[in-house]
Design an enzyme around this catalytic site. Structure first.
Site, PDB file in Angstrom:
ATOM      1  N   LYS A 113       0.855  -1.193   0.000  1.00 49.51           N
ATOM      2  CA  LYS A 113       0.000   0.000   0.000  1.00 49.51           C
ATOM      3  C   LYS A 113       0.888   1.238   0.000  1.00 49.51           C
ATOM      4  O   LYS A 113       1.831   1.323   0.794  1.00 49.51           O
ATOM      5  CB  LYS A 113      -0.868  -0.032   1.265  1.00 49.51           C
ATOM      6  CG  LYS A 113      -2.091   0.841   1.228  1.00 49.51           C
ATOM      7  CD  LYS A 113      -3.040   0.426   2.347  1.00 49.51           C
ATOM      8  CE  LYS A 113      -4.222   1.383   2.461  1.00 49.51           C
ATOM      9  NZ  LYS A 113      -5.143   0.969   3.536  1.00 49.51           N
ATOM     10  N   ARG A 176       0.636  -5.221   3.410  1.00 45.90           N
ATOM     11  CA  ARG A 176      -0.530  -5.907   3.971  1.00 45.90           C
ATOM     12  C   ARG A 176      -0.553  -7.351   3.488  1.00 45.90           C
ATOM     13  O   ARG A 176      -0.229  -7.628   2.334  1.00 45.90           O
ATOM     14  CB  ARG A 176      -1.799  -5.184   3.505  1.00 45.90           C
ATOM     15  CG  ARG A 176      -3.083  -5.835   3.978  1.00 45.90           C
ATOM     16  CD  ARG A 176      -4.271  -4.915   3.811  1.00 45.90           C
ATOM     17  NE  ARG A 176      -4.524  -4.606   2.425  1.00 45.90           N
ATOM     18  CZ  ARG A 176      -5.281  -3.577   2.018  1.00 45.90           C
ATOM     19  NH1 ARG A 176      -5.829  -2.752   2.880  1.00 45.90           N
ATOM     20  NH2 ARG A 176      -5.476  -3.363   0.741  1.00 45.90           N
ATOM     21  N   ARG A 183     -12.685  -8.364  -2.647  1.00 45.54           N
ATOM     22  CA  ARG A 183     -13.659  -7.586  -1.860  1.00 45.54           C
ATOM     23  C   ARG A 183     -15.059  -7.836  -2.399  1.00 45.54           C
ATOM     24  O   ARG A 183     -15.215  -8.292  -3.542  1.00 45.54           O
ATOM     25  CB  ARG A 183     -13.331  -6.085  -2.024  1.00 45.54           C
ATOM     26  CG  ARG A 183     -11.891  -5.746  -1.710  1.00 45.54           C
ATOM     27  CD  ARG A 183     -11.435  -4.512  -2.504  1.00 45.54           C
ATOM     28  NE  ARG A 183     -10.001  -4.246  -2.311  1.00 45.54           N
ATOM     29  CZ  ARG A 183      -9.516  -3.276  -1.572  1.00 45.54           C
ATOM     30  NH1 ARG A 183     -10.324  -2.423  -0.989  1.00 45.54           N
ATOM     31  NH2 ARG A 183      -8.221  -3.114  -1.425  1.00 45.54           N
ATOM     32  N   ASP A 252     -16.421  -1.835  -0.939  1.00 43.51           N
ATOM     33  CA  ASP A 252     -15.069  -2.076  -1.453  1.00 43.51           C
ATOM     34  C   ASP A 252     -14.095  -2.322  -0.304  1.00 43.51           C
ATOM     35  O   ASP A 252     -12.957  -2.737  -0.539  1.00 43.51           O
ATOM     36  CB  ASP A 252     -14.579  -0.914  -2.322  1.00 43.51           C
ATOM     37  CG  ASP A 252     -14.684   0.410  -1.607  1.00 43.51           C
ATOM     38  OD1 ASP A 252     -15.809   0.783  -1.217  1.00 43.51           O
ATOM     39  OD2 ASP A 252     -13.650   1.079  -1.410  1.00 43.51           O
TER      40      ASP A 252
HETATM   41  P1  AMP Z   1      -9.764   3.909   0.749  1.00 40.90           P
HETATM   42  O1  AMP Z   1     -10.368   5.130   1.330  1.00 40.90           O
HETATM   43  O2  AMP Z   1      -8.313   3.716   1.121  1.00 40.90           O
HETATM   44  O3  AMP Z   1     -10.585   2.682   0.973  1.00 40.90           O
HETATM   45  O4  AMP Z   1      -9.734   4.158  -0.828  1.00 40.90           O
HETATM   46  C1  AMP Z   1     -10.870   4.308  -1.634  1.00 40.90           C
HETATM   47  C2  AMP Z   1     -10.426   4.381  -3.077  1.00 40.90           C
HETATM   48  O5  AMP Z   1      -9.600   5.541  -3.292  1.00 40.90           O
HETATM   49  C3  AMP Z   1      -9.596   3.201  -3.556  1.00 40.90           C
HETATM   50  O6  AMP Z   1      -9.877   3.001  -4.925  1.00 40.90           O
HETATM   51  C4  AMP Z   1      -8.190   3.683  -3.357  1.00 40.90           C
HETATM   52  O7  AMP Z   1      -7.267   3.005  -4.151  1.00 40.90           O
HETATM   53  C5  AMP Z   1      -8.309   5.150  -3.741  1.00 40.90           C
HETATM   54  N1  AMP Z   1      -7.301   5.998  -3.081  1.00 40.90           N
HETATM   55  C6  AMP Z   1      -7.261   6.359  -1.787  1.00 40.90           C
HETATM   56  N2  AMP Z   1      -6.198   7.148  -1.530  1.00 40.90           N
HETATM   57  C7  AMP Z   1      -5.538   7.282  -2.713  1.00 40.90           C
HETATM   58  C8  AMP Z   1      -4.354   7.978  -3.110  1.00 40.90           C
HETATM   59  N3  AMP Z   1      -3.631   8.695  -2.260  1.00 40.90           N
HETATM   60  N4  AMP Z   1      -3.987   7.886  -4.405  1.00 40.90           N
HETATM   61  C9  AMP Z   1      -4.711   7.167  -5.282  1.00 40.90           C
HETATM   62  N5  AMP Z   1      -5.829   6.521  -4.978  1.00 40.90           N
HETATM   63  C10 AMP Z   1      -6.244   6.562  -3.709  1.00 40.90           C
HETATM   64 MG    MG Z   2     -10.556   0.890   0.484  1.00 39.41          MG
END
Ligand code: AMP
Ligand code: MG
Length: 486
Positions: A113, A176, A183, A252
């Site tokens: 990650k 991780r 998912r 997700d």
């Molecule tokens: P999360 O909030 O980590 O569950 O992410 C939700 C979605 O946003 C997923 O598709 C992640 O891959 C994307 N995402 C979250 N943070 C970033 C980031 N800094 N750069 C690119 N994609 C992100």
């Molecule tokens: Mg996520």
């Protein structure tokens, strides 16, 4: 024990092909350094803890070096976020490096990650910050030690890479591990894009790789869904019983294996509060502590929808209907143990509900209450915890009912203490403890993160000299606002 570069890979998900994930290499962090590693996670890969101290380890998990047989890929998925369907999510900042097969024949996904931009990065930078990487590391390893199903964390790597959030922050990676990163949103993606052939392929993969025993049943897909319902009932019962709030229960972020998955603004309760909302972007409290049960139920219905091409609606509904009763049975069972009771009685649920209602009035630390209740003879223990309650008469009535139960069961006080200490943690990942460790890590000192991780890896065992980790939070630490940008 193996050397780091000797790991054996069998990349089953990668072999599903480009409809499921996209090949892309990690982008390394600048000047990487090891923040913390988990010896028990290393052991799952047959690696000695000393491996984490090698420069090679830091290079690999900063994304600068790879195994020849790794196949880094960004997975495609979608999902319901706060109740609305988002047709395209995917790994925007994490890569499935590959699946390691250990000496016991288990497959472990290595997912990096914070590995840089992918085709799914949308507006993001593909990075993860040190703060949230440490939080995920500590939380996954702490939940595991509590016996709560979860993805694991191998290590956090810090760096000189700077990333922009509300402020400039340190970029980091988190490695991780899980038997699978599939998912609910993977199934939703193929269902809503009407790619039923690929949906079929996904399900066949999940069944063969993770539920082979179900392939022999008359309806493997129906059995798969039922199993997911059962695992989620068990998972959510653990969250509720141990006061864990996930914060972003989007589909997700829900694992097909029933693991706690994707740690964002999560929090453990301090004082008991059924309405507690740990995610400050969650203005309606959709993902509040007490809503976790109906939301998990909702998420299962969202998954069921995606399985309708393969399973009859009535069959799916029958399984969904099992969720609440299964959850309730697991939850009451866990709470009964936390109270030191051994025999199941019809009135147990009411006994628990009465206690929580008294706690809700304020002032009672959810974790220490149970720990202290078990640490002494019932009368002395009840007198000690009584001081924190507001409705003392109510608490006395409850105590009477509780003591009547204990007396009816009999048994030695020492046995009761041992039983209760084995299920009631003394050490919990309180937000303020994580916050203190993070602030020191951001200043370049990782000792507190490492110590906290060590303490939390044995949460039930009193660790002399580490009393400060078993305290109620100070006033400043009670209502910390944890940034959701991670
Ligand atoms: P999360 O909030 O980590 O569950 O992410 C939700 C979605 O946003 C997923 O598709 C992640 O891959 C994307 N995402 C979250 N943070 C970033 C980031 N800094 N750069 C690119 N994609 C992100
Ligand atoms: Mg996520």
């Amino acid at each position: 024990m193996k050397q780091l570069l000797d790991l054996t890979f069998d990349n089953r998900f990668a072999r599903l092909g480009d409809d499921f994930s996209t090949r892309i290499d990690p982008r390394p962090l600048d000047d990487p350094r090891l923040v913390v590693a988990s010896p028990t996670a290393l052991a799952l890969l047959d690696l000695d803890p000393a491996v984490a101290e090698t420069p090679e380890f830091t290079q690999v998990f900063a994304g600068a070096q790879l195994w020849d047989s790794a196949e880094p890929r960004a997975m495609i998925y979608s999902g319901h976020q706060f109740g609305s369907y988002n047709p395209r999510l995917g790994d925007g900042r994490g890569l499935l490096l590959g699946e390691v097969v250990n000496d016991r024949g288990e497959h472990w996904d290595l997912h990096l990650k914070g590995a840089g931009l992918t085709p799914f990065s949308r507006m993001g930078d593909g990075r993860a910050v040190l703060r949230s990487s440490i939080r995920e590391f500590l939380a996954s390893e702490a939940l595991h030690a509590l016996g709560i199903p979860t993805t694991r964390a191998l290590c956090v790597i810090g760096s000189a890479t700077q990333v922009v959030r509300e402020r400039l922050e340190t970029g980091a990676t988190l490695l991780r591990m899980a038997p699978s990163h599939v998912r609910f949103g993977h199934f939703e993606y193929f269902y809503y894009t009407r790619q039923h052939q690929l949906l079929e392929q996904l399900g066949e993969h999940v069944l063969a790789a993770h539920f082979p025993e179900l392939l022999a049943t008359p309806e493997p897909w129906a059995a798969l869904f039922r199993e997911v319902v059962e695992r989620n009932a068990r998972l959510i019962a653990h969250w509720q019983a141990y006061g864990f709030c996930h914060g972003v229960m989007n589909t997700d972020n829900f694992s097909i294996l029933g693991l706690t998955f994707d740690f964002g603004p999560f929090a453990f309760l301090d004082d008991f509060d059924a309405q507690f909302i740990c995610n400050h972007s969650d203005h309606t409290g959709r993902y509040s502590y007490s809503n976790q049960v109906p939301i998990a139920h909702w998420n299962l219905a969202a998954l069921a929808q995606a399985l309708t091409p393969k399973v009859a609606v009535e069959t799916l509904q029958e399984s969904i209907a099992l969720f609440l009763p299964l959850y309730q049975a697991h939850y009451v069972d866990l709470m009964r143990r936390r109270l030191g009771l051994q025999e199941a009685r019809d009135e147990d649920q009411e006994l628990v509900e009465r206690l929580l209602a008294l706690m809700q009035q304020g002032g009672v630390d959810y974790h220490l209450f149970f720990r202290h209740l078990g640490e002494d003879q019932p009368a002395a223990a009840l007198a000690r915890v009584r001081e924190d309650f507001i409705d003392l008469r109510g608490f006395d009535d409850w105590s009477q009912a509780y003591r009547a139960r204990l007396d009816a069961e009999g048994g030695a006080a020492a046995d009761r203490t041992a039983r209760m200490n084995a299920v009631n943690p003394l050490y919990v990942l309180r937000n303020y403890l994580a916050q203190q460790a993070i602030e020191q890590a951001e200043a370049g000192d990782y000792s507190e993160v490492r110590l906290l991780h060590e303490v939390l890896s044995r949460p039930f065992e009193a660790q002399p000299g580490r009393e400060r980790f078993a305290q109620r939070p100070p006033d400043w630490g009670k209502h910390l606002e944890i940034s959701c940008s991670s």
